[in-house]
Write an enzyme that holds these catalytic residues in place. Sequence first.
Site, PDB file in Angstrom:
ATOM      1  N   HIS A  82      -1.515 -11.619 -10.930  1.00 30.15           N
ATOM      2  CA  HIS A  82      -0.091 -11.400 -10.663  1.00 30.15           C
ATOM      3  C   HIS A  82       0.486 -12.666 -10.053  1.00 30.15           C
ATOM      4  O   HIS A  82      -0.114 -13.265  -9.172  1.00 30.15           O
ATOM      5  CB  HIS A  82       0.130 -10.221  -9.702  1.00 30.15           C
ATOM      6  CG  HIS A  82       1.590 -10.029  -9.404  1.00 30.15           C
ATOM      7  ND1 HIS A  82       2.416  -9.344 -10.248  1.00 30.15           N
ATOM      8  CD2 HIS A  82       2.359 -10.484  -8.401  1.00 30.15           C
ATOM      9  CE1 HIS A  82       3.658  -9.375  -9.771  1.00 30.15           C
ATOM     10  NE2 HIS A  82       3.645 -10.058  -8.639  1.00 30.15           N
ATOM     11  N   ASP A 161       7.891   3.138  -7.094  1.00 40.49           N
ATOM     12  CA  ASP A 161       8.233   1.717  -6.980  1.00 40.49           C
ATOM     13  C   ASP A 161       9.458   1.396  -7.829  1.00 40.49           C
ATOM     14  O   ASP A 161      10.323   0.618  -7.422  1.00 40.49           O
ATOM     15  CB  ASP A 161       7.056   0.834  -7.415  1.00 40.49           C
ATOM     16  CG  ASP A 161       7.485  -0.619  -7.512  1.00 40.49           C
ATOM     17  OD1 ASP A 161       7.811  -1.199  -6.459  1.00 40.49           O
ATOM     18  OD2 ASP A 161       7.556  -1.151  -8.629  1.00 40.49           O
ATOM     19  N   ARG A 168      16.131  -1.442  -3.288  1.00 42.90           N
ATOM     20  CA  ARG A 168      16.007  -2.644  -2.439  1.00 42.90           C
ATOM     21  C   ARG A 168      16.882  -3.767  -2.977  1.00 42.90           C
ATOM     22  O   ARG A 168      17.472  -4.534  -2.215  1.00 42.90           O
ATOM     23  CB  ARG A 168      14.540  -3.090  -2.397  1.00 42.90           C
ATOM     24  CG  ARG A 168      13.674  -2.193  -1.534  1.00 42.90           C
ATOM     25  CD  ARG A 168      12.202  -2.469  -1.781  1.00 42.90           C
ATOM     26  NE  ARG A 168      11.865  -3.855  -1.561  1.00 42.90           N
ATOM     27  CZ  ARG A 168      10.902  -4.510  -2.220  1.00 42.90           C
ATOM     28  NH1 ARG A 168      10.164  -3.890  -3.136  1.00 42.90           N
ATOM     29  NH2 ARG A 168      10.652  -5.771  -1.962  1.00 42.90           N
ATOM     30  N   SER A 183       4.959  -2.911  -3.251  1.00 44.39           N
ATOM     31  CA  SER A 183       5.527  -2.868  -4.595  1.00 44.39           C
ATOM     32  C   SER A 183       4.581  -3.521  -5.613  1.00 44.39           C
ATOM     33  O   SER A 183       4.238  -2.939  -6.640  1.00 44.39           O
ATOM     34  CB  SER A 183       6.883  -3.590  -4.572  1.00 44.39           C
ATOM     35  OG  SER A 183       7.372  -3.770  -5.861  1.00 44.39           O
ATOM     36  N   LYS A 187       1.459  -1.385  -8.269  1.00 40.46           N
ATOM     37  CA  LYS A 187       1.420  -1.511  -9.730  1.00 40.46           C
ATOM     38  C   LYS A 187       0.087  -2.100 -10.193  1.00 40.46           C
ATOM     39  O   LYS A 187      -0.487  -1.671 -11.185  1.00 40.46           O
ATOM     40  CB  LYS A 187       2.594  -2.366 -10.207  1.00 40.46           C
ATOM     41  CG  LYS A 187       3.915  -1.593 -10.144  1.00 40.46           C
ATOM     42  CD  LYS A 187       5.105  -2.453 -10.493  1.00 40.46           C
ATOM     43  CE  LYS A 187       5.414  -3.428  -9.392  1.00 40.46           C
ATOM     44  NZ  LYS A 187       6.734  -3.999  -9.358  1.00 40.46           N
TER      45      LYS A 187
HETATM   46  N1  URA Z   1       7.891  -8.131  -7.583  1.00 37.17           N
HETATM   47  C1  URA Z   1       7.728  -6.800  -7.450  1.00 37.17           C
HETATM   48  O1  URA Z   1       7.222  -6.144  -8.347  1.00 37.17           O
HETATM   49  N2  URA Z   1       8.121  -6.221  -6.303  1.00 37.17           N
HETATM   50  C2  URA Z   1       8.680  -6.896  -5.286  1.00 37.17           C
HETATM   51  O2  URA Z   1       9.003  -6.317  -4.283  1.00 37.17           O
HETATM   52  C3  URA Z   1       8.847  -8.283  -5.452  1.00 37.17           C
HETATM   53  C4  URA Z   1       8.435  -8.866  -6.609  1.00 37.17           C
END
Ligand code: URA
Length: 411
Positions: A82, A161, A168, A183, A187
């Site tokens: 990621h 999320d 947010r 967040s 995932k």
């Molecule tokens: N990427 C995400 O998936 N969530 C966040 O809060 C920031 C970046």
Amino acid sequence: MHIPTLIARKREGEQLSPREIEQLIEGYTKGEVPDYQMSAFAMAVFFKGMTPVEIAALTRAMMDSGDCFSYPDGHPPIVDKHSTGGIGDKVSLILAPLVACTGCWVPMVSGRGLGITGGTLDKLESIPGFNVHIGLDQAVSQLREIGVVMMGQTDRFCPADKKLYSLRDVTGTVPSIALITASIMSKKLAETLDRLVLDVKFGSGAFMQTREDAEALAASMIAVGLEMGVEVHAVLNPMSEPLGRAVGNSLEVIESIQTLDGGGPSDLRELVLDLSEKIVSVTRGELIELLDNGTARRKFDQLVAAHGGNSADLPRLAEIHQAPLIREVIATAGGVVSKVDAGLVGQAALQLGAGRSKASDGVDFAVGFDQLVKCGEPIHAGQPVCRIHARTAVDFDMAEAMIEKAVTIKP
Ligand code: URA
């Protein structure tokens, strides 16, 4: 559970129990906790932060709000990467097929671009026919066949999320280490991984402006991974200049294909290798071989075909997405390139139409920049700084002015 009391306790900096956090997220996912209460909670977290135990509980609750990947017994190592995002960051497009060539399975669930940072899904969709909307069962079948899948978040994948991130975005609560950690990690952990590598960026083109903030985010994500039994590695990388020489959806795919063919810009290739090395069991030399001997490129062709595209289109992407205006920006003085401001280049790409200002916008696959100079390179007056791919002359002029500001040449 009395939600106003819970919000007030967090506002006063109290630690909430894992059960309280779980119930809050459950209620929010079901629509029993309204957005206004969740916004207040997010703001309380923004100011007061969360302990590692709270962050792990929030991550787990968000992960458990939907379905997780499950694999057949005896499956190969499940790995992923990621990146916290950057300008010209097309690493996923190269890393996922490369790593799959080593025998790992890569179930990569990615996002779309928002603001100045591009998104993997938008880049992939510039390949005609490429379908990122697939379910978890289909994804696992594809992993069995070719070892790699690149897809979007489904409605059943971390729905908490999905809701919370949109909230947010409009309530000034994105840049909270606790909320970003939960967040991202919810995932990634819903992919049921064995190993994860995090590319945490800092600088003008990144979420985290300073190295210290990036270190704190990396430490927080590693701690959650540990808590959940996943091996997590983090690599900190500056995002002061764009990665590679291309910024823009199809232009980045073209550069990724060059890299998968054993070429491509050296900073991009090195970063792909640095990150891949952390999650595979082969050596860096073997990874290089997979890039240089065409194996990784063949895997990418298989990936494109599995998602409904046609690999025969890949060499024609520049023609398929040819912007009406492709022109060079010329250096007016010679010297050495000392700065290419990633934030400004990202802003210019966004204004050309390569990105979106709000989630419901579309993106233009054709526009952006390529042949961009890199820091440290010598340049003569009259040589090109980059090429701009624009829809209109007005867009070109705007982008040219921004590139002139972004690039500094020291005599
Ligand atoms: N990427 C995400 O998936 N969530 C966040 O809060 C920031 C970046």
